[in-house]
Design an enzyme around this catalytic site. Structure first.
Site, PDB file in Angstrom:
ATOM      1  N   HIS A  95       0.785  -0.717   0.671  1.00 23.06           N
ATOM      2  CA  HIS A  95       0.483   0.345   0.376  1.00 23.06           C
ATOM      3  C   HIS A  95       1.328   0.982   0.624  1.00 23.06           C
ATOM      4  CE1 HIS A  95      -4.314  -1.321  -0.179  1.00 23.06           C
ATOM      5  NE2 HIS A  95      -3.884  -2.357   1.738  1.00 23.06           N
ATOM      6  N   CYS A 116      -0.094   2.542  -4.222  1.00 20.62           N
ATOM      7  CA  CYS A 116      -0.744   3.818  -5.270  1.00 20.62           C
ATOM      8  C   CYS A 116      -0.275   4.998  -4.739  1.00 20.62           C
ATOM      9  CB  CYS A 116      -1.860   3.738  -4.092  1.00 20.62           C
ATOM     10  SG  CYS A 116      -3.337   2.314  -4.614  1.00 20.62           S
TER      11      CYS A 116
END
Length: 324
Positions: free
Chosen positions: A95, A147
């Site tokens: 992440h 991301c």
């Protein structure tokens, strides 16, 4: 640094965070780094003993906490202090997030960070400090399949990015393919940290310092004025030596996809695109060629993420990981 024979050391740190048994669980991150490990061994001349692999698999000896990742990166940089023409490589799958900027020129902007398994964020400033410690002639190549990964090395020059991208068509997937974002909204990160500290504040630095103390990122440990001084020092050194090469899975305002296809195979869309390009092209590729080709693979498959390249002009034309 175009000849493999001139390279004295090839060192790598590979990190995969799947966050198992949590609401933030991903599925392809560990697969990404294992695939990259095999590629480094068989194609780029890396040795097993010169690689550290950190995953959050249940049986993993070394978990990818913020402190452990930074310690592994420091060990890699320390090994590169002797000699020159060394190739350092960091692959991160997991992440990413964006946090409010503390830089005076960016009062309403966001800064990029990766999210280790313990949420001890590692920011663009931490990576810039790392790059600025490298001896002359040593390169640091970073692939971040996460991301908001565009810009993860602070102040690195954009070579391929938002100003040159072309939007892809919307992705069409079969019912047996599951796509999940590899990003955590800032509020989710803040809520998670708040639940652990029990402190009622929206200042993320307060939580990180309470939980991790001296292992927290530079951005959170230093008083505002000291941080500004540090950033100025980093900027001055960056003008003299710029060895950072960032291949990001997407732009800073985009998300990167975690893909699960029928039969259970899982991977990061960007990591898989890199592997596809390398398999289709056996010879040496320039950094900018690899990113452009990875973009084409993702566009062909319908993914709406745009890999970016951040590095000096010279390194944009250098071969990826100095493959001969």
């Amino acid at each position: 640094m175009e000849s493999q024979g001139a390279v004295k050391k090839r060192l790598a740190v590979l990190v995969g965070c799947n966050y198992p048994n949590t609401k933030n669980e991903l599925h392809g991150c560990v697969n990404d780094v294992l695939a990259m490990k095999e590629t480094l061994l068989t194609r780029f001349g890396f040795k097993q003993e010169d690689m550290e692999v950190l995953t959050d698999e249940p049986d993993a000896k070394l978990k990818p906490t913020g402190a452990n990742i930074k310690a592994a990166l420091r060990r890699m940089v320390d090994k590169a202090q002797t000699g020159s023409e060394n190739v350092l490589f960091f692959h991160y799958s997991g992440h990413g997030t964006r946090i409010p900027s503390v830089k005076p020129a960016r009062p309403f902007k966001k800064d990029e960070a990766i999210v280790p398994c313990d949420f001890n964020l590692i920011t663009d400033v931490d990576f810039r400090e790392l790059v600025n410690q490298l001896p002359k002639g040593t390169s640091f190549t970073m692939i971040s399949d996460s991301c908001h990964s565009g810009g993860l090395i602070d102040k690195e020059k954009e070579q391929i990015g938002p100003f040159s991208e072309v939007r892809s068509p919307a992705m069409e997937t079969s019912q047996t393919t599951t796509i999940k974002s590899r990003g955590l909204p800032y509020k989710e990160v803040l809520d998670h940290l708040s639940s652990r500290t029990g402190i009622s504040t929206s200042d993320i630095g307060t939580h990180l310092l309470e939980l991790f103390g001296g292992d927290a990122g530079l951005k959170f440990r230093l008083p505002a004025m000291d941080l500004m001084d540090l950033l100025e020092d980093m900027k001055a050194r960056e003008r003299r030596v710029d060895s950072g090469i960032l291949l990001s899975g997407c732009q800073a305002d985009e998300t990167s996809a975690d893909v699960v296809i029928g039969g259970g195979k899982a991977y990061g869309a960007f990591s898989n695109a890199i592997q596809t390009v390398l398999k289709e092209n056996g010879g040496a590729l320039k950094n900018k060629e690899l990113v452009i080709m990875a973009r084409e693979v993702l566009e062909r498959l319908g993914f709406q993420q745009h890999p970016c390249l951040y590095c000096s002009d010279q390194n944009a034309d250098a071969t990826f990981l100095s493959q001969p």
